[in-house]
Design a protein around this motif. Structure first.
Motif, PDB file in Angstrom:
ATOM      1  N   MET A  94       0.832  -1.197   0.000  1.00  0.00           N
ATOM      2  CA  MET A  94       0.000   0.000   0.000  1.00  0.00           C
ATOM      3  C   MET A  94       0.871   1.253   0.000  1.00  0.00           C
ATOM      4  N   ARG A  97       2.314   1.558  -3.481  1.00  0.00           N
ATOM      5  CA  ARG A  97       1.315   1.844  -4.524  1.00  0.00           C
ATOM      6  C   ARG A  97       0.460   3.062  -4.174  1.00  0.00           C
ATOM      7  N   ARG A 101      -2.907   3.660  -6.167  1.00  0.00           N
ATOM      8  CA  ARG A 101      -3.973   3.156  -5.292  1.00  0.00           C
ATOM      9  C   ARG A 101      -4.729   1.970  -5.908  1.00  0.00           C
ATOM     10  N   SER A 102      -3.986   0.992  -6.328  1.00  0.00           N
ATOM     11  CA  SER A 102      -4.605  -0.233  -6.840  1.00  0.00           C
ATOM     12  C   SER A 102      -3.706  -1.430  -6.552  1.00  0.00           C
ATOM     13  N   LEU A 130      -8.544   1.209   3.116  1.00  0.00           N
ATOM     14  CA  LEU A 130      -8.509   0.966   1.676  1.00  0.00           C
ATOM     15  C   LEU A 130      -9.548   1.787   0.908  1.00  0.00           C
ATOM     16  N   TRP A 133      -9.283   2.828  -2.845  1.00  0.00           N
ATOM     17  CA  TRP A 133      -8.393   1.893  -3.546  1.00  0.00           C
ATOM     18  C   TRP A 133      -9.194   0.966  -4.447  1.00  0.00           C
TER      19      TRP A 133
END
Length: 279
Positions: A94, A97, A101-102, A130, A133
């Motif tokens: 996280m 990324r 956000r994936s 999340l 996301w």
């Protein structure tokens, strides 16, 4: 079973699924293929073998392959990988990324879907973190029957008692007679499809996290290497691969390296567990 029939079936299974059967497993072949012979109104395995040799019926070959595929699975199987996922892998990826956000997660050889749904439960617990996301979980299996079972999300009392905490059963499942069905919300988090690990994996796309546990133990060394190298092409440098407790990449491929201090966890070299402690 005649030796020539055993050799023919074992060659067929290796070509179609990677499964390696030695002759001391003839009893296993007989016990699992007799129901296939009966389904196709054949007198026994000799007639089944003759039919396979003389008529290339894809539906019959699929039934034979699926009958020999091991479909053992349970929720939160072996627990440690899921602790690693929640406490180490998910936070690290996280962070890496944060811009896009994936995350994409692959549960390979997913059987009836318990592993994929276990991951969906953990992600649901972290829903607040999340928010915003795009998380995709993909489960694949060679067995069409298992894929359909996974899509339904319906499990027996015995299956939900194996590894699933009672709090998660109450929270995420609804009882219907003597069966339990996982919530629609979690079913929508996972997509299942039929896929052969020996086939072309490129159409599946790239994955940040791959669970391929307790699969390689059924393959010979060249097939293990082929599968691992194919998986490596579907992952970024800092992606992580989970293997089963009795599996390793050592002596098979140099594409993956063990993540230091984390048993069963491998990376192409760009993932570090430095500073992390998993209970």
């Amino acid at each position: 079973m005649r030796v020539e029939d055993f050799d023919m079936f074992s060659t067929l299974l290796k070509q179609r699924s990677g499964l390696v059967l030695t002759r001391d497993k003839a009893y296993l072949l007989e016990s699992r293929l007799m129901p296939v012979a009966r389904k196709w109104n054949m007198k026994g395995l000799e007639e089944l073998a003759t039919t396979v040799r003389t008529r290339k019926d894809e539906a019959l070959l699929r039934d034979i392959t699926e009958a020999m595929t091991t479909n053992e699975s349970s929720f939160f199987r072996d627990q440690k990988p899921f602790d690693q996922f929640k406490q180490l892998v998910l936070p690290k990826l996280m962070e890496a990324r944060a811009a896009k956000r994936s995350l994409r997660i692959w549960s390979a050889a997913c059987s009836s879907g318990q592993e994929a749904y276990s991951l969906s439960m953990l992600l649901n617990d972290d829903a607040a973190k999340l928010a915003g996301w795009r998380i995709e979980i993909v489960g694949t299996d060679i067995s069409a029957e298992m894929v359909e079972r996974a899509k339904s999300g319906i499990y027996t009392q015995f299956e939900v008692q194996r590894g699933l905490p009672i709090t998660m059963l109450v929270k995420h499942f609804k009882q219907n007679g003597d069966k339990w069905q996982i919530s629609q919300q979690l079913r929508q988090m996972v997509s299942f499809r039929e896929w052969n690990l020996l086939g072309d994996l490129s159409a599946l796309g790239q994955f940040d996290i791959v669970f391929c546990r307790n699969v390689l133990i059924y393959f010979d060394q060249p097939t293990k290497a082929k599968v691992l190298e194919a998986i490596s092409r579907q992952m970024p440098q800092d992606g992580v691969l989970y293997l089963g407790g009795a599996e390793t990449v050592l002596g098979i491929t140099d594409k993956f390296k063990p993540v230091e201090g984390q048993r069963g966890l491998y990376s192409l070299g760009g993932f570090s567990a430095a500073g992390a402690r998993v209970a």
